[in-house]
Motif scaffolding. Sequence first.
Motif, PDB file in Angstrom:
ATOM      1  N   PHE A   3       0.791  -1.510   0.131  1.00 22.08           N
ATOM      2  CA  PHE A   3      -0.014   0.031   0.149  1.00 22.08           C
ATOM      3  C   PHE A   3       1.400   1.481   0.193  1.00 22.08           C
ATOM      4  N   ARG A   4      -0.246   2.075  -0.381  1.00 17.41           N
ATOM      5  CA  ARG A   4       0.753   3.419  -0.578  1.00 17.41           C
ATOM      6  C   ARG A   4       0.344   4.514  -0.290  1.00 17.41           C
ATOM      7  N   ILE A   5      -0.054   5.568   0.571  1.00 14.50           N
ATOM      8  CA  ILE A   5      -0.849   6.207   1.040  1.00 14.50           C
ATOM      9  C   ILE A   5      -0.367   7.664   0.110  1.00 14.50           C
ATOM     10  N   ASP A   6      -1.334   8.978  -0.329  1.00 19.58           N
ATOM     11  CA  ASP A   6      -1.987  10.102  -0.814  1.00 19.58           C
ATOM     12  C   ASP A   6      -1.214  10.851   0.596  1.00 19.58           C
ATOM     13  N   ASP A   7      -1.143  12.010   0.294  1.00 14.55           N
ATOM     14  CA  ASP A   7      -0.877  13.430   1.186  1.00 14.55           C
ATOM     15  C   ASP A   7      -2.706  13.936   1.695  1.00 14.55           C
ATOM     16  N   ASN A   8      -3.684  13.518   1.678  1.00 11.27           N
ATOM     17  CA  ASN A   8      -5.026  13.669   1.488  1.00 11.27           C
ATOM     18  C   ASN A   8      -5.461  11.935   1.976  1.00 11.27           C
ATOM     19  N   GLY A   9      -4.285  11.593   2.299  1.00 11.71           N
ATOM     20  CA  GLY A   9      -5.031  10.212   3.279  1.00 11.71           C
ATOM     21  C   GLY A   9      -5.931   8.986   2.470  1.00 11.71           C
ATOM     22  N   THR A  10      -5.324   9.788   1.060  1.00 11.79           N
ATOM     23  CA  THR A  10      -6.162   8.002   0.589  1.00 11.79           C
ATOM     24  C   THR A  10      -5.135   7.257   0.166  1.00 11.79           C
ATOM     25  N   ILE A  11      -5.437   5.510   0.576  1.00 11.35           N
ATOM     26  CA  ILE A  11      -4.933   4.471   0.902  1.00 11.35           C
ATOM     27  C   ILE A  11      -4.778   4.133  -0.656  1.00 11.35           C
TER      28      ILE A  11
END
Length: 541
Positions: A414-422
């Motif tokens: 997994f990775r996560i964006d700066d807006n919290g989206t996994i």
Amino acid sequence: MPCCALLPLMLAIPLLWPGLTAASYSQAEKGSQPARPRWRGKRGWMWNQFSVPEELNTSSHHVGQLRSDLDNGNSSLQYKLLGDGAGSIFVIDNRTGDIFAKQKLDREERSLYILRAQVIDTITGKAVEPESEFVIRVSDINDNEPKFLDEPYEAIIPEMSPEGSFVIQVTASDADDPASGNNARLLYSLLQGQPYFSVEPTTGVIRISSKMDRELQDEYWVIIQAKDMIGLPGALSGTTSVLIKLSDVNDNKPIFKESLYRLTVSESAPIGTSIGKIMASDNDIGENAELDYSMEEDNSQTFDIITDNETQEGIVTLKKKVDFEYQNHYRIRAKVRNRHVDAQLTEYHVEPSTTVIKVQVTDEDEPPVFLRPYYLFEIYEGRPHGSFVGVVSATDPDLRKSPIGYSIPRSKVFRIDDNGTIITTNSLDREISAWHNLSVSATEKYNTQQISQVPVYVQVLNINDHAPEFSEYYRTFVCENANPGQVIQTISAVDKDASTEEHHFYFNLSTEDTNNSSFIIIDNQELVFACKRSLSCTSPS
Ligand SMILES: *[C@@H]1O[C@H](CO)[C@@H](O)[C@H](O)[C@H]1NC(C)=O
Ligand SMILES: *[C@@H]1O[C@H](CO)[C@@H](O)[C@H](O)[C@H]1NC(C)=O
């Protein structure tokens, strides 16, 4: 006693008294006695009762005269004196029988002299009268002042004691003759100590005459004078000092020193933190100054006050965590009471003293806060990488909102964006891992020290991506004379996919085997029976 009868006269003219002559003295004596000389028995001795005033400053004082009634001026008679002080203190004129005191006498040293008298005829050398005993008394004058017996005097009484309360009794004694008029009759008076104290004139009992407050003055010196001669002119006096201390009663309530206290508390302070002190003072002492602080009803969910028994201060403590962003100041009221109050003294303790405490909450740079305590996401297996899993969200609780960055440490999936989206970085296989339990971090961009973590549970959902498989590789043997319908092998299958209920499998022989096979397969859902085809096959009963 004759001397006693004389005393009222002596008292009346005390200053004249050293100048009194023996003659006037004996005159006075006669006034209260039978006028005629006293006769002793049948003998011929005649004398008056003899007495000498003490402390006479003369070298020769006429005490009286011894006479025999046989003495008719016959010059051959000679008087002699024997016994206590004869020849030294008392001398006799051997011709006339006149007795003189040659020394100053002190009644308090010796009040009585016993002497003997003889009268001899110098011609015959024989005693004219039998030897006789007589007494010279030393009469009292008021020459001793009263003296207090039990000095130093000290008494302790409770402050606020009512008028008339007993304090202490002082007693003086006077060495003069108590039987001699008023020489030893004492009268007490107060020389110092008005208006708070009084003394009973005859007993020396000191009493309170006005209420006293220890907090104004805690000790008094009272001076008592004792006068003999019941205080009449010429009396002698003695004084004594009495130290009277007031003991404390709880007649003062505690009062806060300040009407407003300002305290601060950090929003990061843990429960139980002491955030400051308040102090009341009490003019009483000891147990009567022991205090109890408490909170007035409101606001008591957040703060508490405990009493420091050593210092008698009130310590304000945190009962519940405070949050600067939620409420940044509090106004609370505290009160203080005495711990010990006698029932009779409650009048002094109505309306306890109160004070206001203003508590300022200070802001702290706090780590980000996730909107939820944990996150649960579901994703079907087999989805391509880059697929959406879920969104987490954290914010900075501080006033100066910092932007938040997210990260998923140590995850290959997994990775996560700066807006919290996994999102996924790989395809997921439920049959390899049905759960991916992650820890997602949120970091404040203005202060990268402020980091929080939240658990994220990713459940991988099943898709039917697996064909059934036989549980094992079967090698089956059958006897040549086996009857048709005889079960020769039971087979079963498994499926790696997840299913909410039990798997159902359908069994059949492959097409090429169906036509020319000696065996049949019976799909019994769970169990499979195989029969030899050359014989008539029946189902097992
Ligand atoms: C989150 O950011 C990504 C780019 O990093 C963007 O593609 C996506 O639309 C954003 N999602 C939301 C909900 O803003
Ligand atoms: C992940 O979390 C779930 C839900 O709490 C739990 O059932 C599962 O056993 C966890 N798996 C692992 C590998 O920790």
